[in-house]
Each structure stands twice: as C-alpha cells, then as structure tokens.
Design an enzyme around this catalytic site. Structure first.
Site, PDB file in Angstrom:
ATOM      1  N   HIS A  34      -6.458 -11.073  -6.397  1.00  0.00           N
ATOM      2  CA  HIS A  34      -6.247 -10.233  -7.370  1.00  0.00           C
ATOM      3  C   HIS A  34      -5.046 -10.622  -8.671  1.00  0.00           C
ATOM      4  O   HIS A  34      -3.590 -10.820  -7.792  1.00  0.00           O
ATOM      5  CB  HIS A  34      -5.320  -8.870  -7.113  1.00  0.00           C
ATOM      6  CG  HIS A  34      -5.486  -7.414  -8.050  1.00  0.00           C
ATOM      7  ND1 HIS A  34      -6.414  -6.480  -7.552  1.00  0.00           N
ATOM      8  CD2 HIS A  34      -5.204  -7.252  -9.511  1.00  0.00           C
ATOM      9  CE1 HIS A  34      -6.009  -5.795  -8.999  1.00  0.00           C
ATOM     10  NE2 HIS A  34      -5.399  -6.087  -9.616  1.00  0.00           N
ATOM     11  N   HIS A  36      -5.345 -12.059 -12.674  1.00  0.00           N
ATOM     12  CA  HIS A  36      -5.477 -11.634 -14.033  1.00  0.00           C
ATOM     13  C   HIS A  36      -5.171 -12.465 -14.588  1.00  0.00           C
ATOM     14  O   HIS A  36      -4.607 -13.569 -14.491  1.00  0.00           O
ATOM     15  CB  HIS A  36      -5.029  -9.578 -15.088  1.00  0.00           C
ATOM     16  CG  HIS A  36      -5.184  -8.314 -14.420  1.00  0.00           C
ATOM     17  ND1 HIS A  36      -5.730  -8.074 -13.686  1.00  0.00           N
ATOM     18  CD2 HIS A  36      -4.116  -8.487 -13.403  1.00  0.00           C
ATOM     19  CE1 HIS A  36      -5.922  -6.797 -13.178  1.00  0.00           C
ATOM     20  NE2 HIS A  36      -4.205  -7.211 -13.195  1.00  0.00           N
ATOM     21  N   ARG A 127     -15.365  -3.044 -11.404  1.00  0.00           N
ATOM     22  CA  ARG A 127     -13.522  -2.538 -11.314  1.00  0.00           C
ATOM     23  C   ARG A 127     -13.764  -0.685 -12.560  1.00  0.00           C
ATOM     24  O   ARG A 127     -13.771  -1.172 -12.774  1.00  0.00           O
ATOM     25  CB  ARG A 127     -12.236  -3.255 -11.636  1.00  0.00           C
ATOM     26  CG  ARG A 127     -11.320  -2.264 -11.517  1.00  0.00           C
ATOM     27  CD  ARG A 127      -9.930  -3.307 -11.471  1.00  0.00           C
ATOM     28  NE  ARG A 127      -8.450  -3.031 -11.154  1.00  0.00           N
ATOM     29  CZ  ARG A 127      -7.306  -2.753 -11.821  1.00  0.00           C
ATOM     30  NH1 ARG A 127      -7.398  -3.412 -13.130  1.00  0.00           N
ATOM     31  NH2 ARG A 127      -6.533  -2.789 -10.763  1.00  0.00           N
ATOM     32  N   HIS A 184      -4.618  -2.058  -4.891  1.00  0.00           N
ATOM     33  CA  HIS A 184      -2.861  -1.479  -4.346  1.00  0.00           C
ATOM     34  C   HIS A 184      -2.407  -0.698  -3.737  1.00  0.00           C
ATOM     35  O   HIS A 184      -1.729  -0.371  -3.688  1.00  0.00           O
ATOM     36  CB  HIS A 184      -2.171  -1.742  -5.573  1.00  0.00           C
ATOM     37  CG  HIS A 184      -2.525  -2.326  -6.942  1.00  0.00           C
ATOM     38  ND1 HIS A 184      -2.547  -4.022  -7.083  1.00  0.00           N
ATOM     39  CD2 HIS A 184      -2.626  -2.297  -8.055  1.00  0.00           C
ATOM     40  CE1 HIS A 184      -2.825  -4.554  -7.698  1.00  0.00           C
ATOM     41  NE2 HIS A 184      -3.103  -4.061  -8.551  1.00  0.00           N
ATOM     42  N   ASP A 254      -1.051 -10.015  -7.697  1.00  0.00           N
ATOM     43  CA  ASP A 254      -1.512  -9.340  -9.110  1.00  0.00           C
ATOM     44  C   ASP A 254      -0.552 -10.006 -10.620  1.00  0.00           C
ATOM     45  O   ASP A 254       0.066  -9.835 -10.891  1.00  0.00           O
ATOM     46  CB  ASP A 254      -0.798  -7.849  -8.747  1.00  0.00           C
ATOM     47  CG  ASP A 254      -1.137  -7.080 -10.043  1.00  0.00           C
ATOM     48  OD1 ASP A 254      -2.141  -7.153 -10.588  1.00  0.00           O
ATOM     49  OD2 ASP A 254       0.071  -6.014 -10.337  1.00  0.00           O
TER      50      ASP A 254
END
Length: 299
Positions: A34, A36, A127, A184, A254
């Site tokens: 995970h 970005h 998602r 999460h 993350d």
C-alpha cells in the site's frame, strides 16, 4: 461538498526525505502492498476538487525508498488527489519492471472496456472510499453491483471505511463476487484496544475467507502515540490480526502518508514488523506469500 483548492495552494510535505535505516532484514521479494504516487503535476495534474495539495512524491522517490529498505515488490494505490485518471499509477507500473502493480480508482459505472484495459496494464483491484473526508463516495450497493464485472477481469475490491461503518458494511460486503481487501485495519482507534466493538467487528468480518486486511497504518490508528512508544497500540492490533488470520493479511508503508497528523518514519514502520510478524515464517507469509497469492506477481 468538495472544496476547490487554488493552484497556488502551498504543498504539504507528507514524507521524510531521509527516513531511518531499519534493523529488520526483509525476505527476498518482500512486498509493500500500500503506497501512493503524487505527480509530477506538470505531467499528472492534481484534481481541482482535492482537499489538500501534497508535495510531489513521484515514482522515482518511491523506487529509491524501496531500494534503500530492501523492498522488491509493491502495489500502488491510486490517490484521490489524482481522481479517476489512473495514468500516474499506470506510468509507475510500466517503469517498475513487473515488480509494481496497482489498485485503481474508478466510478461504479466504469465501462467494461476500461476495466479490461486497466487489468491488462497491471491493476489488480479497484478501491472505494467510505470516509467522511472524501466527498462523493459511491453507495455500497453500486459498488457491489460492479463486483461481477470485476470478477470477469480478475480484479478484487478494496474498501476504505470509517471504523464504525464495519457494523453497517459487514452484511452487504458479504455479497461481493470478488475478494474484498480492507484498508488500514478498518481505521479503528487502536487506543481502545482489541476488545472494542469496532475491532471485534473487523475480526468477525475476517472470519469470511473472502476477506483480506492490510495491516498497514499502525501510525494512523495510533496517531497520537508518543515517539518513544512507536505506535505500541497499533502494533498490538496488527499482531493480533496476523496471528488470527495469517494467510489473509498483507502489509504496507502507506508512503507518502497523506492526510495525516504527522510524518511517520518509514524505518520505524518497517522495524515494527519484528513484533507484527515475529517469526521468519510469519514475515515470509505476510510480505511474500500472501501478496503473491492476492496480487499475482509474475514469476
């Protein structure tokens, strides 16, 4: 309503340029499931309706972080700052040499031809957010109606929701035609402990073998922890999930940590794996075998 952000908005830094070096040695083919990427905005503009403007965090910075940490595989999740134009993630996948895959943002009425194109480009799921700070979220019924079409192209469903929504979403999500990945740790408040109703609701949901959970975000669910505690309460919940559901947990940093109360140290997050998955077998399961089965990296 969405808040329009002026082009002159001051970008907010969300990641450390020089995180600490972790002491945990990761297994070969370890996967960060995970992250970005943001920008560069000259090529991949942010959507004008975003609520904040993060500092650019392009693929080159992500690749460098992973090289320094010993992470060989990754799943990049499309960010709401780029909306449903998934080209920024697609570009990173193409540059990743087969080691980087993606999760897209789409509308529930996305055409089948676009779903097929995304699947062929290396996207393994889509998602949907059910969060108060994200405007315009799709209804759960609309999302579930999409899942037979996801099944047709080999994609799963990833959901990000407020912790208390676990009770409301549990029944409808059972109808999904594809595996469901929960972001999460269900965004529970880790300081409330393992016995709290929201975490227990998450545990009950995971009794269904169609569900996976990301034990990412120890720093989000325990965001007010003093540095010396190193997200102790968040680690405890992640450890409980890995112990109870060893074959259906995946982990992620993350990075670059958007919409946060502070900037986490990625080295600290990686070192927490020594407690979350305290044996070599558990670490291999969490970082290698489970991501391989869920995301289907090429050999």
């Amino acid at each position: 309503m969405s808040t329009t952000v002026a082009d002159t908005a001051v970008p907010v830094r969300t990641f450390l340029e020089h995180p600490s070096k972790p002491s945990v040695r990761l297994p070969a083919l370890a996967c960060d499931s995970h992250v970005h990427v943001f920008g560069p905005v000259a090529r991949f503009p942010y959507v004008p309706t975003r609520r904040n403007t993060p500092v650019e965090a392009p693929k080159e910075a992500l690749f460098a972080l992973h090289r320094s940490m010993g992470i060989e595989r990754c799943v990049i999740v499309q960010s709401i700052v780029h909306g449903t134009d998934n080209s920024v993630v697609e570009d990173a996948i193409q540059a990743g040499g087969g080691r980087y895959l993606g999760v897209a943002l789409v509308s529930p009425d996305v055409p089948d031809v676009e779903l097929s194109r995304l699947a062929q480009a290396g996207f393994r799921g889509v998602r949907f957010n059910f969060m108060r700070h994200i405007a315009g979220s799709a209804s759960v019924d609309a999302v579930l109606a999409l899942t037979p079409r996801l099944a047709a192209v080999g994609m799963h469903l990833q959901v990000h929701f407020e912790s208390e929504l676990v009770h409301e979403l549990t029944a409808p999500l059972q109808r999904s035609s594809v595996p469901v990945v929960i972001d999460h740790m269900g965004r529970v408040d880790a300081t409330l402990g393992i016995e709290h109703a929201d975490f227990q609701g998450l545990m009950r949901l995971l009794e269904n073998p169609n569900f996976y959970v990301k034990v990412s975000g120890i720093d989000r669910i325990d965001a007010k922890a003093p540095p010396a505690q190193k997200y102790r309460d968040g680690v405890a919940l992640a450890q409980a999930l890995v112990k109870r559901f060893p074959e259906r947990c995946v982990w992620g940093t993350d990075w670059p940590h958007p919409n946060h109360t502070h900037i986490p140290d990625d080295g600290v997050l990686i070192d927490a794996l020594a407690q979350i998955a305290p044996t070599a077998n558990a670490l291999e399961q969490l970082l290698v075998r489970n991501p391989q089965r869920l995301y289907r990296f090429a050999a």
